[in-house]
Design a protein around this motif. Structure first.
Motif, mmCIF file in Angstrom:
data_model
loop_
_atom_site.group_PDB
_atom_site.id
_atom_site.type_symbol
_atom_site.label_atom_id
_atom_site.label_comp_id
_atom_site.label_asym_id
_atom_site.label_seq_id
_atom_site.Cartn_x
_atom_site.Cartn_y
_atom_site.Cartn_z
ATOM 1 N N PRO A 258 -54.293 100.404 -34.943
ATOM 2 C CA PRO A 258 -54.462 101.350 -35.887
ATOM 3 C C PRO A 258 -53.518 101.695 -36.807
ATOM 4 O O PRO A 258 -53.779 102.470 -37.845
ATOM 5 N N PHE A 259 -52.394 101.517 -36.497
ATOM 6 C CA PHE A 259 -51.133 101.963 -37.488
ATOM 7 C C PHE A 259 -50.442 100.635 -38.235
ATOM 8 O O PHE A 259 -49.494 100.741 -38.950
ATOM 9 N N TRP B 70 -52.932 100.783 -46.883
ATOM 10 C CA TRP B 70 -53.447 101.961 -46.110
ATOM 11 C C TRP B 70 -53.181 101.412 -44.583
ATOM 12 O O TRP B 70 -53.167 100.253 -44.308
ATOM 13 N N TYR B 71 -53.067 102.392 -43.674
ATOM 14 C CA TYR B 71 -53.047 102.225 -42.078
ATOM 15 C C TYR B 71 -54.292 101.695 -41.822
ATOM 16 O O TYR B 71 -55.474 101.815 -42.461
ATOM 17 N N GLY B 72 -54.455 100.989 -40.499
ATOM 18 C CA GLY B 72 -55.677 100.352 -40.151
ATOM 19 C C GLY B 72 -56.826 101.220 -40.118
ATOM 20 O O GLY B 72 -57.860 100.676 -40.257
ATOM 21 N N GLN B 73 -56.308 102.523 -39.657
ATOM 22 C CA GLN B 73 -57.597 103.573 -39.605
ATOM 23 C C GLN B 73 -58.314 103.699 -40.800
ATOM 24 O O GLN B 73 -59.454 103.554 -40.952
ATOM 25 N N LYS B 74 -57.452 103.856 -41.921
ATOM 26 C CA LYS B 74 -58.173 104.152 -43.138
ATOM 27 C C LYS B 74 -58.658 102.736 -43.783
ATOM 28 O O LYS B 74 -59.606 102.460 -44.480
ATOM 29 N N VAL C 272 -60.202 100.393 -42.340
ATOM 30 C CA VAL C 272 -61.645 100.195 -41.552
ATOM 31 C C VAL C 272 -62.619 100.885 -42.665
ATOM 32 O O VAL C 272 -63.516 100.192 -42.918
ATOM 33 N N GLU C 273 -62.314 101.943 -43.027
ATOM 34 C CA GLU C 273 -63.362 102.781 -43.825
ATOM 35 C C GLU C 273 -63.171 102.139 -45.551
ATOM 36 O O GLU C 273 -64.449 102.064 -45.832
ATOM 37 N N GLU D 7 -62.507 95.999 -37.365
ATOM 38 C CA GLU D 7 -62.306 96.743 -36.401
ATOM 39 C C GLU D 7 -60.799 97.086 -35.909
ATOM 40 O O GLU D 7 -59.831 96.242 -36.275
ATOM 41 N N LEU D 8 -60.512 98.084 -35.160
ATOM 42 C CA LEU D 8 -59.248 98.671 -34.689
ATOM 43 C C LEU D 8 -59.104 98.021 -33.306
ATOM 44 O O LEU D 8 -59.804 98.373 -32.349
#
Length: 343
Positions: free
Chosen positions: A185-186, A271-275, A277-278, A284-285
């Protein structure tokens, strides 16, 4: 003026440090050259299924009492006996390769051997997982590292890239070759851009009546220099070269990851992993540990590493390279306040 003097002093210290380290490496290499043998590498294969089972058994012995352990042992023997007589389909295999990238992508020396070894055994139902950690570096070095991963794709073997911490710039160039990209995620993803800079001491030389002669054959053999007098024409050519390299970088990503909006993501941002993905930079995280653990439930998972035994000169060389990389990193941070190198 104070900043220039401080920078010049820092630059002089850097040159002195690098020169001393290189001199030490050259002396050791020269002394041992006559007796030095060629250090050939070897392949190390670790069966991760067995490793996971050992971890589980260690915890069982620490937490369960004798009766529970005895019952567990009986149940496992019954299960093994039943499986022995049954006809089972051969398991697919998952090959795990680690790549930790420095500025020069030095790990490509082992990566090329690891990929060659895996491709000699991999079948269409198998999978290769690359645990990738890199903030990028030299364009040509990461271009070669990316090409090694492309070999896996071209053979029709599924390629998954797992990023736990960072895959930026040249690191993302490698990551985008995967059929699938997972990230924590990060984890830091992106930095699809190209950067080049260098100080110029020409004014200091002129002020101290120091002449510098630079002779080249070819109009653009040298565009910008550290000590020479730079021209607008040279600057324009230098910028054009960077733009051309950026174009190659973007086209490479479009070829292997067409789902991304390349103009939106190729801004040099991270970007961090969460962003990410968008932004469709990753799929996938998930951490690499989670992914590999899931695969181990139904497949034979093996870690492959090509290891080269290093002599004294090689070890001193690694120390010197490490010191140089650290010095360059500090220099970069002082100028830019950033820890990420661009490809």
């Amino acid at each position: 003026m104070e900043y220039i003097a401080e920078f010049a002093l820092f630059f002089a210290k850097t040159i002195t440090l690098i020169g001393g380290l290189l001199a030490a490496v050259l002396v050791v290499t020269a002394v041992g050259q006559k007796t030095r043998k060629l250090h050939k590498g070897h392949l190390e294969v670790t069966k991760l299924n067995e490793h996971f089972q050992q971890l589980k058994e260690s915890l069982q012995h620490a937490l369960l009492d004798k009766e529970a352990l005895k019952k567990l042992s009986k149940d496992e023997k019954k299960k093994a006996k039943k499986e022995k007589g049954a006809v089972t389909e051969p398991k697919s295999r998952v090959f795990v390769i680690d790549f930790h990238g420095d500025i020069k992508a030095s790990g490509v020396k082992s990566l090329r051997e690891e990929v060659t070894a895996v491709l000699s055994m991999a079948q269409p139902d198998d999978e290769v997982v690359i645990r990738l950690e890199s903030a990028g570096g030299m364009v040509h070095s990461y271009g070669l590292a990316s090409s090694q991963l492309c070999r896996i794709r071209s053979k029709g073997i599924r390629l998954t890239i797992a990023v736990d911490k960072v895959a930026a710039s040249g690191g993302y160039m490698m990551a985008c070759t995967g059929d699938r990209i997972i990230s924590a995620p990060f984890a830091v993803i992106g930095s699809i851009g190209v950067m080049a800079q260098l100080p110029n001491f020409n004014k200091i030389l002129k002020k101290n009546d120091v002449d510098l002669e630079l002779h080249t054959a070819g109009e653009f053999k040298r565009t910008l220099t550290v000590f020479g007098e730079n021209t607008d024409k040279g600057r324009e050519k230098f910028k054009q070269d960077i733009e051309d390299t950026h174009g190659l970088f973007k086209n490479f990503i479009k070829d292997y990851r067409g789902k991304v909006d390349i103009e939106k993501v190729a801004t040099g941002e991270v970007w961090y992993g969460q962003k990410a993905v968008e932004m469709k930079l990753v799929d996938e995280l998930m951490t690499s540990d989670e992914y590999i653990g899931l695969k181990a439930e139904n497949a034979d998972v093996v870690q492959v590493a090509y290891v080269v035994k290093k002599g004294v000169a090689d070890k001193l060389g690694m120390v010197a390279h490490g010191a140089i990389d650290t010095t360059l990193l500090k220099w970069w941070e002082r100028l830019n306040g950033s820890r990420f190198f661009s490809s």
